[in-house]
Every structure is written in C-alpha cells, then in structure tokens.
Write an enzyme that holds these catalytic residues in place. Structure first.
Site, PDB file in Angstrom:
ATOM      1  N   LYS A 102       0.843  -1.205   0.000  1.00 50.55           N
ATOM      2  CA  LYS A 102       0.000   0.000   0.000  1.00 50.55           C
ATOM      3  C   LYS A 102       0.878   1.255   0.000  1.00 50.55           C
ATOM      4  O   LYS A 102       2.082   1.178   0.286  1.00 50.55           O
ATOM      5  CB  LYS A 102      -0.916  -0.020   1.221  1.00 50.55           C
TER       6      LYS A 102
ATOM      7  N   ARG B  83     -10.740  -0.702  14.370  1.00 47.94           N
ATOM      8  CA  ARG B  83     -10.430   0.164  13.235  1.00 47.94           C
ATOM      9  C   ARG B  83     -11.238  -0.295  12.025  1.00 47.94           C
ATOM     10  O   ARG B  83     -12.184   0.325  11.641  1.00 47.94           O
ATOM     11  CB  ARG B  83      -8.917   0.144  12.968  1.00 47.94           C
TER      12      ARG B  83
ATOM     13  N   TYR C  84      16.677  29.892   9.727  1.00 51.14           N
ATOM     14  CA  TYR C  84      15.473  30.567  10.218  1.00 51.14           C
ATOM     15  C   TYR C  84      15.448  30.628  11.734  1.00 51.14           C
ATOM     16  O   TYR C  84      15.786  29.648  12.421  1.00 51.14           O
ATOM     17  CB  TYR C  84      14.224  29.796   9.764  1.00 51.14           C
TER      18      TYR C  84
ATOM     19  N   MET D 134      12.249  24.433   3.797  1.00 48.92           N
ATOM     20  CA  MET D 134      11.414  23.671   2.854  1.00 48.92           C
ATOM     21  C   MET D 134      12.251  22.833   1.894  1.00 48.92           C
ATOM     22  O   MET D 134      11.939  21.673   1.644  1.00 48.92           O
ATOM     23  CB  MET D 134      10.507  24.628   2.071  1.00 48.92           C
TER      24      MET D 134
HETATM   25  C1  LIG Z   1      -0.305  -1.959   6.850  1.00 46.65           C
HETATM   26  C2  LIG Z   1      -0.931  -3.257   7.189  1.00 46.65           C
HETATM   27  C3  LIG Z   1      -0.154  -4.440   7.222  1.00 46.65           C
HETATM   28  C4  LIG Z   1       1.348  -4.422   7.136  1.00 46.65           C
HETATM   29  O1  LIG Z   1       1.832  -4.014   8.386  1.00 46.65           O
HETATM   30  P1  LIG Z   1       3.396  -3.888   8.704  1.00 46.65           P
HETATM   31  O2  LIG Z   1       3.421  -3.492  10.134  1.00 46.65           O
HETATM   32  O3  LIG Z   1       3.903  -2.807   7.812  1.00 46.65           O
HETATM   33  O4  LIG Z   1       4.018  -5.196   8.435  1.00 46.65           O
HETATM   34  C5  LIG Z   1      -0.819  -5.645   7.372  1.00 46.65           C
HETATM   35  N1  LIG Z   1      -2.160  -5.690   7.547  1.00 46.65           N
HETATM   36  C6  LIG Z   1      -2.933  -4.574   7.583  1.00 46.65           C
HETATM   37  C7  LIG Z   1      -4.385  -4.700   7.794  1.00 46.65           C
HETATM   38  C8  LIG Z   1      -2.346  -3.320   7.421  1.00 46.65           C
HETATM   39  O5  LIG Z   1      -3.098  -2.214   7.449  1.00 46.65           O
END
Ligand SMILES: *Cc1c(COP(=O)(O)O)cnc(C)c1O
Length: 346
Positions: A35, A130, A244, A292
């Site tokens: 993802k 969640r 800054y 930045m």
């Molecule tokens: C992001 C995610 C993972 C992977 O988790 P890691 O801690 O990066 O290994 C697996 N399952 C779900 C549901 C997630 O949201």
C-alpha cells in the site's frame, strides 16, 4: 544537478521477504503489503521484485492502488484490498480482478448485489476497533458468507510490535473463537505478528514494514539510501547564527554546508538540530532549522567537503531518523518526497 538521490535496494527487499518467509512454517504462505506506493518506495519496481522473489499474494489499501499493482505484477497474483468494497468500486474491482476484504454488513450487501460471483475476503475486528466486522455482526451473517466461499478471513493486531503486550494473546483468542473450524484461509500477522511466533501465522502472513527495512524486524537489511548534494559551503564565525529564527549559534569558527533537501521532501522539520548527515561513516550535525528545500550541516571537522552527504544509510536507518524526530519509520518512509531521483539497485 540539485536533485537528491534515493537509492532503493530491491535485492535487500527480496532478501527481507525471504527472511520473513523463513520464519513461518511450510503451511504458511508469505504475502506482501505494498500500500501507499510500496511504503513510498515505488509500487511498480518493488512489486515486480517481490513477484520475482516468489510473492503471489499482495495487499493494498484501496482499489485504485490495486489497479496500478495489477499492471506491474500481471494476471496471476492475487491482490487483496483492505478498505473492502466501497461505493463506486465495483468496476475497478472487476476490471483489475481485485479481492475486496469486506468490512461491514453494508459492504457485504453491496458486494453480493453488484458483483455476486466475484471473489471476496472478510476482515474481522478482534480488538483494534479500526476496520472489520465485530463478532456479533459476523455471527449474524456467517452462514451466508461461508456459503459464498470467501477467499480469506483476516484480522489485524494492534500491539504486535510489543511482544509482551497482553492484547496480542487476547486478539489471537478472539480470532480463533470467530474462525476456528471454518474451511477458509486465515491471516492475522503483519511484520510484528510474524515475529510473535507460529501460533500467529495461520495460512497467510502480510508483512509490510519488515520488507522495507523497518522495525520491529530488527534483522532486516536496510533498503534505502538518501544522498543530498552540497550546494554551497561557507565560513561562519564564532557567535554567528544559521538558518530561520537563528536557532543555532556557532560556538567556534565553523564551516557550514547547505544541502538540497528539506521538509517538502519529507525531511520533517522535527529533525531540526537533531539529525546527523553522514560522509561514509563520519557523522556531521544538522544545525539550525530544516527549511522547505534546504538544510544546513556543520562540516568543520571533515578534511574534504564531499559532493553529497547521506541522511539515510547503513549508519542511520529510517528508524534512527524517526526516533530523532519523535515518530516511526513508517512515517519517514511513506513521506519521502517526489523530488528525489530514484535509483533502483539489484
Ligand atoms: C499496513 C498493514 C499491514 C502491514 O503491516 P506492517 O506493520 O507494515 O508489516 C498488514 N495488515 C494490515 C491490515 C495493514 O493495514
């Protein structure tokens, strides 16, 4: 050239996947979570490397990510979507042959109505609160769901990065209670869950961060190197300030290098005055505020001024940098900016 170079070691990603795969038994398959553009590292190249390493099950957060992934891994891999079947997704799910992990009774109704023959999985909530169905919701629909033949039943652990946290065992027990005895592949463990041991592995694991070199997989090979070019150096007299708000004052006559890279590139402002920049294995202090597009570094003690200094390297991992900024490696990785020249190795 001004662009900083982000080098992504595909061989290290592949090695990390093999190492995580080796931690689970023969009856457990190891998937890969890609993802958020493969945690910021580039979905096309990373997914290809993982497919070549042997991954056949991929996970994304949303359907559009699945479409992009499908183009790079080809038709054979299975691609699961954590957000499930959202309104308007049917076309995309069908076209890219994605498997939504249905989270609510409403998603189940939507899926059964709009794509009745299309594969799906089920996400259960075992205590994270969640995503996923609660035990009572699942129980009420269980017969219909099982009759339709889900491809996977999964849940997610909230505290797996802490092996001593009592919620791990509680969620494992809840997952077993909801799913023991059903004839469907099961998945509970992300990176942290894999490290908790075999009873957490079930049929398919879902590592993300461990593939990309991050904690809690302490054995991971580092995956990224980020080299920032030196644009300019100057002499700063004792008592003068840099940057800054003039937050840093030279305590001696100093040489300050100004580097290309700033908070717009994901080098967050919380790193101001904290991070180190590396000339091979020699550290130099980041001084003053991160701006930045630029940051300033005390290079007084270097014999020669190099063309670049590294802010991510074997000496300073994403987790080291995260700790300096008060965050986690995941956030540093996924925030790495769009302006870098990306070089893939391996
Ligand atoms: C992001 C995610 C993972 C992977 O988790 P890691 O801690 O990066 O290994 C697996 N399952 C779900 C549901 C997630 O949201």
């Amino acid at each position: 050239m001004t662009a900083a170079t982000l080098t992504i070691d595909l061989e290290a990603i592949s090695d990390n996947w093999h190492a995580l795969d080796a931690l689970s038994g023969d009856s457990t398959a190891t998937g890969a979570v890609i993802k958020a553009n493969a945690y910021g590292l580039g979905v096309a190249r990373v997914a290809e490397a993982l497919r070549d390493a042997g991954v056949t099950s991929f996970f994304v957060a949303e359907a559009r990510e699945g479409l992009v992934l499908r183009r790079s891994v080809g038709d054979d891999a299975e691609i699961f979507v954590f957000s499930g079947h959202m309104a308007g997704d049917a076309n995309l799910l069908e076209r890219a042959n994605l498997i939504p992990l249905l989270n609510t009774p409403a998603q189940i109704a939507r899926h059964f109505q709009s794509l009745p023959k299309h594969p799906f999985g089920i996400q259960l909530d075992t205590g994270m609160n969640r995503l996923g169905m609660e035990a009572a919701e699942f129980a009420a629909l269980r017969d219909d769901i099982l009759a339709a033949g889900p491809a996977l039943v999964m849940s997610h652990l909230a505290c797996a990065d802490d092996p001593n946290h009592p919620q791990n065992a509680a969620q494992l027990a809840a997952f077993r209670e909801m799913t023991d005895g059903i004839d469907v592949r099961r998945s509970l463990a992300a990176t942290g869950g894999i490290l908790l041991g075999k009873e957490y592995h079930f049929d398919l694991t879902r590592p993300g961060i461990g593939l990309y070199g991050g904690l809690p997989f302490t054995e991971a090979r580092p995956v990224v190197r980020l080299s920032l070019p030196v644009i300019q150096t100057r002499e700063v007299r004792k008592g003068e300030t840099v940057g800054y708000s003039a937050t840093w004052t030279a305590e001696r006559d100093s040489i300050i290098a100004t580097l290309a890279g700033g908070y717009a590139d994901g080098l967050i402002r919380a790193l101001s005055g904290r991070a180190l920049l590396w000339d091979d294995d020699t550290p130099c202090n980041l001084v003053g505020r991160v701006s930045m597009d630029l940051l300033t570094v005390d290079v007084t003690d270097l014999d020669d001024i190099p063309e670049t200094l590294d802010i991510l390297c074997d000496m300073q991992t994403v987790d080291d940098l995260a700790e300096m900024a008060g965050t986690i490696g995941y956030e540093i990785l996924t925030g790495l900016g769009a302006r870098y020249k990306r070089v893939y190795k391996g």
